[in-house]
Design a protein around this motif. Sequence first.
Motif, PDB file in Angstrom:
ATOM      1  N   GLY A   3       0.820  -1.201   0.000  1.00 54.90           N
ATOM      2  CA  GLY A   3       0.000   0.000   0.000  1.00 54.90           C
ATOM      3  C   GLY A   3       0.846   1.239   0.000  1.00 54.90           C
ATOM      4  N   TYR A 103      -6.026   6.092  -3.039  1.00 61.97           N
ATOM      5  CA  TYR A 103      -5.836   5.369  -1.780  1.00 61.97           C
ATOM      6  C   TYR A 103      -4.967   6.212  -0.854  1.00 61.97           C
TER       7      TYR A 103
ATOM      8  N   TYR B  35     -16.065   8.909   2.106  1.00 70.94           N
ATOM      9  CA  TYR B  35     -15.002   8.213   2.808  1.00 70.94           C
ATOM     10  C   TYR B  35     -15.420   8.024   4.260  1.00 70.94           C
ATOM     11  N   GLN B  36     -14.894   6.953   4.855  1.00 70.49           N
ATOM     12  CA  GLN B  36     -15.062   6.723   6.286  1.00 70.49           C
ATOM     13  C   GLN B  36     -13.710   6.921   6.950  1.00 70.49           C
ATOM     14  N   GLN B  37     -13.711   7.589   8.083  1.00 71.60           N
ATOM     15  CA  GLN B  37     -12.454   7.790   8.800  1.00 71.60           C
ATOM     16  C   GLN B  37     -12.667   7.546  10.284  1.00 71.60           C
ATOM     17  N   GLU B  41      -7.032   7.385  12.187  1.00 76.11           N
ATOM     18  CA  GLU B  41      -6.691   6.583  11.011  1.00 76.11           C
ATOM     19  C   GLU B  41      -6.892   7.398   9.737  1.00 76.11           C
ATOM     20  N   THR B  44     -10.872   5.896   4.436  1.00 77.11           N
ATOM     21  CA  THR B  44     -10.995   4.757   3.534  1.00 77.11           C
ATOM     22  C   THR B  44     -12.184   4.978   2.609  1.00 77.11           C
ATOM     23  N   PHE B  45     -12.011   4.625   1.358  1.00 80.61           N
ATOM     24  CA  PHE B  45     -12.998   4.851   0.312  1.00 80.61           C
ATOM     25  C   PHE B  45     -14.254   4.022   0.562  1.00 80.61           C
TER      26      PHE B  45
END
Lengths: 113, 111
Positions: A3, A103, B35-37, B41, B44-45
């Motif tokens: 990643g 990403y 997105y979730q966060q 952290e 994330t998509f």
Amino acid sequence: KAGVTQTPRYLIKTRGQQVTLSCSPISGHRSVSWYQQTPGQGLQFLFEYFSETQRNKGNFPGRFSGRQFSNSRSEMNVSTLELGDSALYLCASNGRGGAQTQYFGPGTRLLVL
Amino acid sequence: GQNIDQPTEMTATEGAIVQINCTYQTSGFNGLFWYQQHAGEAPTFLSYNVLDGLEEKGRFSSFLSRSKGYSYLLLKELQMKDSASYLCAALFSGGYNKLIFGAGTRLAVHP
């Protein structure tokens, strides 16, 4: 496949110093975007690099700069640090599909004292 | 400008359904992301909408109305682990991979 990696993960600096953050995108990705995230302002776009060229830039002062190397790794530099630069700096690796294949790396948390 | 607006905080009960709204300026609009966060952290998509309508992906669905400059994220059968910030972000023409983010909606799911 590996990643997005960002180094360092945590950093403490004092006002007036300068800092360099590094981002290695996903193998094969040629575009890297940088964002700053603070509790007050949320996620804000810094700049984007594609094939070693800055393609887009956000509304940040000239103290914030970046570059990209031939292997697609990118660095961002902040000179003359201010307390307000304390933030999470996120790097995003962009695939050929554009932003929908973006990403995020784990981020570098910078604290300026 | 390219303001993205979403509520600051929401609370919901485990097992329930919650809808998080997002509005944006339509000029030059090219796509809408969610997105979730989780705290501490990276984001994330979750979803990407470019055409009008509803996109369903498991417990999460996202809706877009381009003419109204409006999107929502629908979370069904809420679980405690869904407690997170949900970020709405838009792509505008000429922006390449430059996403404009809203401030995020902090969702708290309680038993």
